[in-house]
Design a protein around this motif. Structure first.
Motif, mmCIF file in Angstrom:
data_model
loop_
_atom_site.group_PDB
_atom_site.id
_atom_site.type_symbol
_atom_site.label_atom_id
_atom_site.label_comp_id
_atom_site.label_asym_id
_atom_site.label_seq_id
_atom_site.Cartn_x
_atom_site.Cartn_y
_atom_site.Cartn_z
ATOM 1 N N GLU A 1 10.556 9.712 -1.392
ATOM 2 C CA GLU A 1 9.524 10.606 -1.929
ATOM 3 C C GLU A 1 8.935 11.461 -0.811
ATOM 4 N N LYS A 2 8.752 12.746 -1.081
ATOM 5 C CA LYS A 2 8.123 13.626 -0.093
ATOM 6 C C LYS A 2 6.608 13.598 -0.300
ATOM 7 N N MET B 1 0.824 -1.216 0.000
ATOM 8 C CA MET B 1 0.000 0.000 0.000
ATOM 9 C C MET B 1 0.857 1.265 0.000
ATOM 10 N N THR B 2 2.024 1.188 0.639
ATOM 11 C CA THR B 2 2.942 2.336 0.623
ATOM 12 C C THR B 2 3.402 2.615 -0.810
ATOM 13 N N ALA B 3 3.766 1.551 -1.511
ATOM 14 C CA ALA B 3 4.202 1.699 -2.910
ATOM 15 C C ALA B 3 3.063 2.302 -3.738
ATOM 16 N N GLU B 4 1.856 1.861 -3.474
ATOM 17 C CA GLU B 4 0.708 2.359 -4.231
ATOM 18 C C GLU B 4 0.434 3.830 -3.900
ATOM 19 N N LEU B 5 0.583 4.182 -2.635
ATOM 20 C CA LEU B 5 0.386 5.591 -2.242
ATOM 21 C C LEU B 5 1.378 6.481 -2.991
ATOM 22 N N ILE B 6 2.643 6.056 -3.011
ATOM 23 C CA ILE B 6 3.677 6.845 -3.697
ATOM 24 C C ILE B 6 3.336 6.984 -5.184
ATOM 25 N N ARG B 7 2.889 5.878 -5.770
ATOM 26 C CA ARG B 7 2.547 5.882 -7.204
ATOM 27 C C ARG B 7 1.367 6.824 -7.485
ATOM 28 N N VAL B 8 0.320 6.720 -6.667
ATOM 29 C CA VAL B 8 -0.894 7.507 -6.917
ATOM 30 C C VAL B 8 -0.648 8.995 -6.672
ATOM 31 N N VAL B 9 0.075 9.325 -5.609
ATOM 32 C CA VAL B 9 0.374 10.743 -5.321
ATOM 33 C C VAL B 9 1.182 11.341 -6.489
ATOM 34 N N ALA B 10 2.157 10.583 -6.994
ATOM 35 C CA ALA B 10 2.976 11.070 -8.116
ATOM 36 C C ALA B 10 2.121 11.222 -9.377
ATOM 37 N N LEU B 11 1.247 10.268 -9.599
ATOM 38 C CA LEU B 11 0.367 10.314 -10.778
ATOM 39 C C LEU B 11 -0.523 11.556 -10.721
ATOM 40 N N LEU B 12 -1.125 11.795 -9.561
ATOM 41 C CA LEU B 12 -1.995 12.967 -9.400
ATOM 42 C C LEU B 12 -1.187 14.249 -9.571
#
Lengths: 92, 390
Positions: free
Chosen positions: B214-215, B87-98
């Motif tokens: 990632e920040k 889920m951490t990896a997914e959070l990083i991915r989604v925040v970057a995508l947005l």
């Protein structure tokens, strides 16, 4: 494998310690990869460098290791990481 | 005849609390562990309270536990850790995508809170991700994610419905293959649950947390603490996890939390009682250091003292809601409504809880804004259907 060839760690790779084990997780394929003590040490150095040559220079400076053996171990380790999608080398 | 409520096993609860202390003493844990009679119940309780990752390292080497139990605990710990990492990896991915599409998102709780208070995303249990975005960005955000593997229970066109944006606060969406659930919030509190939110959720001074290089943006610390205190009160502090969150956040960031600003916000929102009650509970259980004003209030306010005792007693009897969805029970709703600062506050809250249009009323039919008054009819119909026709 050219020691001067720059490598990159994909942004999909996460490092995490769980229950005293060091793990790499690749969110691109959802797979975990366990590192032993030496692997964890090599990975740590690799995150602060961009070529295997730089990693070797740093490690021979800090640790009492034989350069030839270190080179062989690092190349083998890097090849495993590449196979697992945890590391990629720029084309020469 | 109703069976009396089962009392906790001897040593069960003190051992659980001891494992959650920030300065956990291994000798104390080992001694209290001798008093635990049913380890199966203990493990289940640690999991239900959301503190299993804190408990496991303290118990895994105790000789009193047999190999079968240790193997079970190792398996549970791995299950939590692997899910958290994913889920951490997914959070990083989604925040970057947005971010790449010009959408600002603010992570609440989940991996960011785990990293902030434990320095490790695997040390706190969470089952979903929470992201806050501006109301006007909700539809673009969900539309973007629908092209990246996410599907929602309700059509995302509802996010253009002004009534939904007014009466609701979040919209869930799930990755179809990874199974990661993200709650997208456009606000954190409903109008009916607090008088008026004074928290600037989208402040330029928001805190940033580093996750795997990632920040990630999260709330300002005083706003985050206020949110955690409100969230815990909303659920009548029935999980140790929420008490630990408040304890660790205060311990780690005590000197930079703006207490005056926090108390002022709580006063204006008429939630001071909930704030002091939360602080009283964490102080009692985990010896959380408190500053002078809170200390004085929790020592002298008889209402705070009495409510704190009730909460501690219920925790002690392990009367925890096993529902992982965190849905608030009617029994707890009654208790929580009485936590309001004023009589006016809880009467208003009761009435709004009953008659104000809810998100689920809107999801019945997506009406254009000029027909939005018809939602009162939908509300009435659903009230009758749910309460009178049962």
């Amino acid at each position: 494998m050219n020691l001067m060839n720059p490598y990159t760690i994909p942004s999909t790779v996460l490092l995490q310690c769980v229950d005293e084990e060091t793990l790499l997780f690749n969110s691109a394929n959802g797979l975990f990869f366990a590192l032993n003590e030496t692997g964890a040490m090599l990975w740590e150095e690799m995150t602060h460098a961009t070529t295997l040559h730089a990693v070797i220079e740093k490690m021979v400076e800090v640790y009492d290791v034989e350069r030839k053996q270190l080179e062989a171990d690092l190349i083998a380790f890097s090849q495993t990481l590449v196979t697992q999608g945890l590391l990629s080398f720029e084309q020469a | 005849m109703n069976k009396p409520k089962q009392s906790p096993q001897k040593g069960f609860y003190p051992c659980l609390i001891a494992c959650c202390q920030s300065d956990c003493d291994p000798l104390v844990v080992a001694s209290l562990a001798n008093e635990v009679e049913n380890w199966g119940e203990f493990i289940d309780s640690a999991y239900s309270h959301g503190v299993f990752p804190l408990v496991y390292p303290k118990l895994k080497r105790l000789e009193i536990l047999d190999e079968r139990l240790k193997a079970r605990m190792k398996k549970i710990n791995w299950s939590i850790a692997s899910s958290n990492i994913m889920m951490t990896a997914e959070l990083i991915r989604v925040v970057a995508l947005l971010r790449d599409h010009g959408i600002r998102s603010i992570a609440i709780k989940g991996p960011v809170l785990a990293q902030m208070i434990h320095g490790d995303v695997t040390q706190r249990q969470f089952s979903d991700l929470d992201l806050l975005v501006e109301p006007s960005q909700m539809y673009p955000a969900l539309e973007l994610l629908s092209h990246h593997g996410y599907a929602s229970q309700y059509p995302i066109e509802f996010l253009k419905n002004k009534t939904l944006l007014k009466v609701g606060k979040d919209f869930p969406t799930t990755h179809t293959t990874k199974g990661v659930l993200i709650e997208f919030h456009w606000r954190l509190f409903l109008d009916r649950s607090i008088k008026k939110s004074k928290i600037d959720l989208f402040s330029p001074l928001n805190h940033h947390c580093t996750l795997q290089r990632e920040k990630i943006e999260t709330l300002q610390l005083d706003a985050l603490l206020l949110y955690l205190l409100l969230h815990g009160s909303k659920h009548y502090w029935e999980r140790l996890e929420w008490i630990v969150d408040v304890d660790r956040l205060i311990r780690l960031h005590e000197s930079i939390i703006n207490w005056d600003a926090l108390y002022a916000m709580a006063e204006e929102m008429e939630i001071s009682f909930m704030v002091y009650l939360g602080l009283a509970v964490t102080h009692e259980l985990l010896h959380t250091p408190l500053e002078a004003i809170a200390h004085h209030r929790i020592a002298t306010d008889s209402h705070v003292l009495k409510s704190k005792e009730t909460i501690i007693r219920e925790l002690n009897s392990d009367a925890i809601t096993k529902d992982p969805s965190e849905h608030i029970s009617m029994e707890n709703l009654n208790k929580v409504l009485l936590l309001r600062d004023s009589t006016h506050g809880w009467v208003r809250n009761y009435l709004l809880t009953l008659f104000q249009i809810k998100e689920l009323d809107v999801y019945v039919v997506n009406l254009p804004h000029w027909l939005s008054s018809l939602y009162y009819g939908v509300r009435l119909y659903r009230l009758i259907k749910e309460n009178l026709l049962k």
